[in-house]
Design a protein around this motif. Structure first.
Motif, PDB file in Angstrom:
ATOM      1  N   GLN A   1       0.743  -1.216  -0.011  1.00 13.18           N
ATOM      2  CA  GLN A   1       0.043  -0.083   0.022  1.00 13.18           C
ATOM      3  C   GLN A   1       0.947   1.299  -0.095  1.00 13.18           C
ATOM      4  O   GLN A   1       1.777   1.209   0.752  1.00 13.18           O
ATOM      5  CB  GLN A   1      -0.977   0.034   1.254  1.00 13.18           C
ATOM      6  CG  GLN A   1      -2.090   0.969   1.123  1.00 13.18           C
ATOM      7  CD  GLN A   1      -3.334   0.573   0.218  1.00 13.18           C
ATOM      8  OE1 GLN A   1      -3.029  -0.471  -0.484  1.00 13.18           O
ATOM      9  NE2 GLN A   1      -4.434   1.167   0.243  1.00 13.18           N
ATOM     10  N   GLN A   3       0.804   5.511   0.185  1.00 15.05           N
ATOM     11  CA  GLN A   3      -0.041   6.806   0.416  1.00 15.05           C
ATOM     12  C   GLN A   3       0.355   7.902  -0.184  1.00 15.05           C
ATOM     13  O   GLN A   3       1.876   8.029   0.046  1.00 15.05           O
ATOM     14  CB  GLN A   3      -0.246   7.082   1.911  1.00 15.05           C
ATOM     15  CG  GLN A   3      -1.271   6.115   2.476  1.00 15.05           C
ATOM     16  CD  GLN A   3      -0.555   4.663   2.934  1.00 15.05           C
ATOM     17  OE1 GLN A   3       0.655   4.611   3.396  1.00 15.05           O
ATOM     18  NE2 GLN A   3      -1.047   3.678   2.693  1.00 15.05           N
ATOM     19  N   ARG A  27       5.851   2.563   0.526  1.00 18.20           N
ATOM     20  CA  ARG A  27       6.497   1.775  -0.515  1.00 18.20           C
ATOM     21  C   ARG A  27       7.770   2.305  -0.792  1.00 18.20           C
ATOM     22  O   ARG A  27       8.046   3.390  -0.308  1.00 18.20           O
ATOM     23  CB  ARG A  27       5.826   1.671  -2.057  1.00 18.20           C
ATOM     24  CG  ARG A  27       6.519   0.935  -2.918  1.00 18.20           C
ATOM     25  CD  ARG A  27       6.007   1.275  -4.381  1.00 18.20           C
ATOM     26  NE  ARG A  27       4.762   0.468  -4.645  1.00 18.20           N
ATOM     27  CZ  ARG A  27       4.128   0.629  -5.709  1.00 18.20           C
ATOM     28  NH1 ARG A  27       4.356   1.290  -6.486  1.00 18.20           N
ATOM     29  NH2 ARG A  27       3.024  -0.507  -5.744  1.00 18.20           N
ATOM     30  N   TYR A 115      -0.848   3.730  -7.923  1.00 15.37           N
ATOM     31  CA  TYR A 115      -1.433   4.669  -6.541  1.00 15.37           C
ATOM     32  C   TYR A 115      -1.335   6.059  -7.062  1.00 15.37           C
ATOM     33  O   TYR A 115      -0.497   6.441  -7.718  1.00 15.37           O
ATOM     34  CB  TYR A 115      -0.283   4.132  -5.610  1.00 15.37           C
ATOM     35  CG  TYR A 115      -0.370   2.852  -5.006  1.00 15.37           C
ATOM     36  CD1 TYR A 115       0.526   1.762  -5.323  1.00 15.37           C
ATOM     37  CD2 TYR A 115      -1.580   2.371  -4.251  1.00 15.37           C
ATOM     38  CE1 TYR A 115       0.297   0.648  -4.854  1.00 15.37           C
ATOM     39  CE2 TYR A 115      -1.582   1.329  -3.566  1.00 15.37           C
ATOM     40  CZ  TYR A 115      -0.854   0.079  -4.073  1.00 15.37           C
ATOM     41  OH  TYR A 115      -0.676  -1.107  -3.564  1.00 15.37           O
TER      42      TYR A 115
END
Length: 126
Positions: A1, A3, A27, A115
């Motif tokens: 995940q 952000q 990440r 993302y």
């Protein structure tokens, strides 16, 4: 995940400058390409700039070349978009995106990124 949090948008007069920042977390930032996309009202999202994970290769759309500059600081997990000589047609929501890999083939598209940030509004008045 992953952000992503954009900052630095706002209202500016034509000819002015803004600097967008995108702080990443979750990440290994230095392993992936990063991109900035723009979506104007009623239009599709387009890639205006992108940068390889190592920062040595960049892409700028024809419409912004010579005016916008993408850069990154891997130590700070942050990517930037310096926007100079802004025009009313630069108005839109700017999204930061994290790539699936360290680079892309051909020209970067939304398929190369997985993302996305929440977007930052940039409005250029004439």
């Amino acid at each position: 995940q992953v952000q992503l949090a954009e900052s630095g948008g706002g209202l500016v007069q034509s000819g002015g400058s803004l600097r967008l920042s995108c702080q990443a977390s979750g990440r290994s930032f230095s392993d992936v390409a990063m991109g900035w996309f723009r979506q104007a009202p009623g239009q599709e999202r387009e890639c205006v700039a992108a940068i390889y994970s190592n920062g040595r290769t960049t892409y700028h759309a024809v419409s912004v070349k010579g005016r916008f500059t993408i850069s990154r600081d891997n130590a700070k997990s942050t990517t930037y978009l310096q926007m100079n000589s802004l025009k009313p047609q630069d108005t839109g929501v700017y999204f930061c995106a994290a790539g699936k890999r360290s680079a892309w083939s051909g020209y970067p598209t939304h398929n190369d990124f997985d993302y996305w940030g929440q977007g930052a509004q940039v409005t250029v008045s004439s």
